[in-house]
Scaffold this motif. Structure first.
Motif, short mmCIF file in Angstrom:
data_model
loop_
_atom_site.label_atom_id
_atom_site.label_comp_id
_atom_site.label_asym_id
_atom_site.label_seq_id
_atom_site.Cartn_x
_atom_site.Cartn_y
_atom_site.Cartn_z
N ASN A 126 0.84 -1.20 0.00
CA ASN A 126 0.00 0.00 0.00
C ASN A 126 0.87 1.25 0.00
OD1 ASN A 126 -2.53 -1.45 0.36
ND2 ASN A 126 -1.81 -1.86 2.43
N LEU A 127 0.41 2.29 -0.64
CA LEU A 127 1.13 3.56 -0.69
C LEU A 127 0.20 4.66 -0.23
CD1 LEU A 127 3.60 5.27 -1.39
CD2 LEU A 127 2.68 5.43 -3.73
N TRP A 128 0.53 5.25 0.92
CA TRP A 128 -0.21 6.40 1.45
C TRP A 128 0.43 7.67 0.93
CZ3 TRP A 128 -4.56 5.98 4.37
CH2 TRP A 128 -4.85 4.72 4.88
N ILE A 129 -0.37 8.59 0.45
CA ILE A 129 0.11 9.87 -0.07
C ILE A 129 -0.55 10.98 0.74
CG2 ILE A 129 0.23 11.40 -2.07
CD1 ILE A 129 -0.01 8.78 -3.79
N LEU A 130 0.27 11.82 1.34
CA LEU A 130 -0.21 12.91 2.18
C LEU A 130 0.34 14.22 1.63
CD1 LEU A 130 0.82 10.36 4.06
CD2 LEU A 130 0.04 11.85 5.87
N GLU A 131 -0.52 15.21 1.48
CA GLU A 131 -0.07 16.53 1.03
C GLU A 131 -0.78 17.61 1.82
OE1 GLU A 131 -0.36 17.16 -3.18
OE2 GLU A 131 0.83 15.38 -3.64
N LEU A 132 -0.03 18.64 2.13
CA LEU A 132 -0.56 19.83 2.77
C LEU A 132 -0.10 21.01 1.94
CD1 LEU A 132 -2.03 21.21 5.14
CD2 LEU A 132 0.15 21.19 6.37
N GLU A 133 -1.05 21.67 1.29
CA GLU A 133 -0.70 22.84 0.49
C GLU A 133 -0.34 23.97 1.42
OE1 GLU A 133 -3.83 23.71 -2.26
OE2 GLU A 133 -3.73 21.73 -3.16
N ARG A 134 0.65 24.74 1.01
CA ARG A 134 1.12 25.85 1.82
C ARG A 134 0.65 27.17 1.21
NH1 ARG A 134 6.57 26.59 1.90
NH2 ARG A 134 6.25 27.73 3.81
N PRO A 135 0.37 28.16 2.07
CA PRO A 135 0.01 29.47 1.54
C PRO A 135 1.21 30.11 0.86
CG PRO A 135 0.23 29.56 3.93
CD PRO A 135 0.39 28.12 3.52
N GLY A 136 0.94 31.06 0.00
CA GLY A 136 2.02 31.77 -0.68
C GLY A 136 2.89 32.52 0.30
N PRO A 137 4.10 32.91 -0.11
CA PRO A 137 5.05 33.56 0.80
C PRO A 137 4.50 34.83 1.44
CG PRO A 137 5.99 33.29 -1.40
CD PRO A 137 4.61 32.76 -1.44
N GLU A 138 3.60 35.52 0.74
CA GLU A 138 3.06 36.75 1.31
C GLU A 138 2.13 36.50 2.49
OE1 GLU A 138 0.34 35.23 -1.79
OE2 GLU A 138 2.48 35.65 -1.79
N ARG A 139 1.59 35.28 2.61
CA ARG A 139 0.68 34.95 3.71
C ARG A 139 1.34 34.07 4.76
NH1 ARG A 139 -3.90 32.52 0.10
NH2 ARG A 139 -2.00 31.55 -0.59
N ALA A 140 2.43 33.43 4.43
CA ALA A 140 3.07 32.50 5.36
C ALA A 140 3.84 33.27 6.43
CB ALA A 140 4.01 31.57 4.60
N GLN A 141 3.86 32.72 7.61
CA GLN A 141 4.67 33.29 8.68
C GLN A 141 5.74 32.28 9.03
OE1 GLN A 141 2.00 34.27 11.86
NE2 GLN A 141 1.89 36.37 11.14
N ALA A 142 6.98 32.64 8.76
CA ALA A 142 8.08 31.73 9.09
C ALA A 142 8.25 31.71 10.60
CB ALA A 142 9.35 32.19 8.41
N ARG A 143 8.74 30.61 11.09
CA ARG A 143 8.99 30.52 12.52
C ARG A 143 10.22 31.34 12.86
NH1 ARG A 143 12.55 25.42 13.27
NH2 ARG A 143 12.96 25.02 11.11
N PRO A 144 10.27 31.91 14.06
CA PRO A 144 11.44 32.69 14.46
C PRO A 144 12.65 31.80 14.64
CG PRO A 144 9.84 32.55 16.25
CD PRO A 144 9.23 31.86 15.06
N ARG A 145 13.80 32.34 14.38
CA ARG A 145 15.05 31.58 14.55
C ARG A 145 15.59 31.78 15.94
NH1 ARG A 145 18.66 30.32 9.85
NH2 ARG A 145 17.19 29.99 8.25
#
Length: 151
Positions: A132-151
């Motif tokens: 069996n092959l499970w396929i999982l995808e999570l679409e990401r918002p564009g860079p203008e909407r994404a909030q990167a995690r702090p370093r």
């Protein structure tokens, strides 16, 4: 910051220790992909761990003399988080690999796949010649909407 694709993989017996190997690989991926926010990381990791844990719990070998082996592959990049979990030497999952919705309030199990279908952009299970092959995808918002995690 430019978003480069980051890939990872793990392979091993369908045993509880494999969950830890997958989580270690995801931790390595997150360290290499600071552009993925904590909420995306948490949602995606929850989904991956749920599928891997279900595979360990429910996958049965086609040939009892050959154990089920899990193969995990992940690719994180612009626009999506994607993972594949292969259950090698496993009996077919079932028709279409889809859940039948949420069970009743009294049920103690059976909610995982239904919840993951709501969490992910794509969750499918295909039967292949090797298992069996499970396929999982999570679409990401564009860079203008994404909030990167702090370093």
């Amino acid at each position: 910051m430019s978003e480069l694709s980051v890939r990872g993989a793990a392979r091993g017996a369908a045993e509880p220790g494999f969950v830890e190997r997958v989580q270690e690989e995801l931790a390595r991926i997150w360290a290499s992909a600071p552009y993925v926010g904590l909420a995306e990381q948490s949602a995606f990791e929850l989904a991956v761990v749920e599928v891997v844990a279900n595979s360990i719990r429910h996958a049965r070998p086609l040939d009892p003399s050959v154990p089920v082996v899990l193969e995990f592959r992940v690719e994180i990049g612009p626009g999506r988080l994607a993972a594949r979990v292969a259950e090698l030497n496993a009996w077919p999952f079932g028709p279409g690999g889809r859940s039948r919705g949420l069970p009743g309030d009294e049920a103690e199990t059976g909610r995982g796949l239904a919840l993951l279908e709501r969490l992910l952009s794509k969750l499918t299970c295909e039967t292949t010649s090797s298992g069996n092959l499970w396929i999982l995808e999570l679409e990401r918002p564009g860079p203008e909407r994404a909030q990167a995690r702090p370093r």
